[in-house]
Design a protein around this motif. Structure first.
Motif, PDB file in Angstrom:
ATOM      1  N   UNK A  34     -13.238  -2.203  -7.970  1.00 35.94           N
ATOM      2  CA  UNK A  34     -12.095  -2.907  -7.375  1.00 35.94           C
ATOM      3  C   UNK A  34     -10.925  -1.954  -7.146  1.00 35.94           C
ATOM      4  N   UNK A  35     -10.768  -0.971  -8.004  1.00 35.96           N
ATOM      5  CA  UNK A  35      -9.703   0.024  -7.813  1.00 35.96           C
ATOM      6  C   UNK A  35     -10.023   0.910  -6.601  1.00 35.96           C
ATOM      7  N   UNK A  36     -11.289   1.278  -6.420  1.00 39.66           N
ATOM      8  CA  UNK A  36     -11.657   2.035  -5.220  1.00 39.66           C
ATOM      9  C   UNK A  36     -11.298   1.219  -3.975  1.00 39.66           C
ATOM     10  N   UNK A  37     -11.688  -0.054  -3.975  1.00 38.34           N
ATOM     11  CA  UNK A  37     -11.365  -0.910  -2.825  1.00 38.34           C
ATOM     12  C   UNK A  37      -9.856  -1.004  -2.628  1.00 38.34           C
ATOM     13  N   UNK A  38      -9.105  -1.007  -3.709  1.00 42.14           N
ATOM     14  CA  UNK A  38      -7.641  -1.042  -3.604  1.00 42.14           C
ATOM     15  C   UNK A  38      -7.112   0.253  -2.977  1.00 42.14           C
ATOM     16  N   UNK A  39      -7.739   1.380  -3.269  1.00 41.22           N
ATOM     17  CA  UNK A  39      -7.351   2.622  -2.595  1.00 41.22           C
ATOM     18  C   UNK A  39      -7.642   2.519  -1.101  1.00 41.22           C
ATOM     19  N   UNK A  40      -8.813   1.988  -0.748  1.00 42.30           N
ATOM     20  CA  UNK A  40      -9.159   1.824   0.672  1.00 42.30           C
ATOM     21  C   UNK A  40      -8.110   0.959   1.369  1.00 42.30           C
ATOM     22  N   UNK A  41      -7.667  -0.086   0.695  1.00 43.68           N
ATOM     23  CA  UNK A  41      -6.687  -1.015   1.255  1.00 43.68           C
ATOM     24  C   UNK A  41      -5.241  -0.575   1.023  1.00 43.68           C
ATOM     25  N   UNK A  42      -5.044   0.531   0.319  1.00 46.33           N
ATOM     26  CA  UNK A  42      -3.718   1.027  -0.050  1.00 46.33           C
ATOM     27  C   UNK A  42      -2.905  -0.050  -0.765  1.00 46.33           C
ATOM     28  N   UNK A  43      -3.549  -0.729  -1.697  1.00 51.17           N
ATOM     29  CA  UNK A  43      -2.922  -1.797  -2.474  1.00 51.17           C
ATOM     30  C   UNK A  43      -2.315  -1.205  -3.747  1.00 51.17           C
ATOM     31  N   UNK A  44      -1.148  -0.631  -3.599  1.00 54.94           N
ATOM     32  CA  UNK A  44      -0.477   0.027  -4.709  1.00 54.94           C
ATOM     33  C   UNK A  44      -0.147  -0.903  -5.859  1.00 54.94           C
ATOM     34  N   UNK A  45       0.188  -2.140  -5.558  1.00 54.06           N
ATOM     35  CA  UNK A  45       0.519  -3.096  -6.623  1.00 54.06           C
ATOM     36  C   UNK A  45      -0.680  -3.302  -7.544  1.00 54.06           C
ATOM     37  N   UNK A  46      -1.874  -3.454  -6.965  1.00 60.41           N
ATOM     38  CA  UNK A  46      -3.077  -3.638  -7.787  1.00 60.41           C
ATOM     39  C   UNK A  46      -3.376  -2.378  -8.588  1.00 60.41           C
ATOM     40  N   UNK A  47      -3.245  -1.225  -7.956  1.00 57.90           N
ATOM     41  CA  UNK A  47      -3.511   0.028  -8.661  1.00 57.90           C
ATOM     42  C   UNK A  47      -2.574   0.194  -9.857  1.00 57.90           C
ATOM     43  N   UNK A  48      -1.317  -0.165  -9.707  1.00 51.15           N
ATOM     44  CA  UNK A  48      -0.374  -0.079 -10.824  1.00 51.15           C
ATOM     45  C   UNK A  48      -0.695  -1.126 -11.899  1.00 51.15           C
ATOM     46  N   UNK A  49      -0.998  -2.328 -11.467  1.00 50.10           N
ATOM     47  CA  UNK A  49      -1.275  -3.433 -12.396  1.00 50.10           C
ATOM     48  C   UNK A  49      -2.505  -3.163 -13.259  1.00 50.10           C
ATOM     49  N   UNK A  50      -3.487  -2.447 -12.718  1.00 45.41           N
ATOM     50  CA  UNK A  50      -4.727  -2.203 -13.450  1.00 45.41           C
ATOM     51  C   UNK A  50      -4.766  -0.823 -14.098  1.00 45.41           C
TER      52      UNK A  50
END
Length: 129
Positions: A34-50
């Protein structure tokens, strides 16, 4: 469309579930995916939260998002997992994340450490061998 993490599931049936509620990633590998997918989507909030609070790069969020958007993500390859199952509290995931950066293919090879606290998995950082 298959999920960005390389599973054969649709994004909506895979990483999007964790993106909406990170506690839905019930193993360290699921959180890694899910973190890889967050990088693909540039979802910084998720990356910080996890990212575990003890190692979270709070001041780097904008730079991480900018970099994630600047590369073309190709694929995630899980090489090995150790522990990190639903009943564990620690685990590691070794992976390769392939991407294009300014026309050149590159790879991030990492053995990542994860910890489970309050029923949720968190990325800690590089695992110690």
């Amino acid at each position: 469309m298959n999920c960005y993490c390389g599973s054969l599931k649709n994004y909506s049936d895979c990483c999007e579930i964790a993106h909406k509620d990170s506690k839905q990633a019930i193993t360290a590998e699921q959180l890694m995916r899910s973190r890889y997918s967050a990088f693909v989507l540039a979802d910084g909030a998720y990356l910080m939260r996890t990212h575990h609070a003890s190692t979270r790069p709070i001041n780097n969020k904008k730079a991480i998002v900018k970099w994630a958007k600047s590369v073309q993500w190709l694929k995630l390859e899980i090489i090995e997992t150790s522990k990190g199952q639903q009943k564990d509290t620690h685990g590691t995931v070794t992976f390769n994340a392939y991407f294009y950066d300014q026309g050149e293919m590159d790879v991030i090879h990492e053995k990542s450490a994860f910890v489970k606290e309050n029923h949720a998995w968190y990325y800690v950082g590089f695992a110690q061998d």
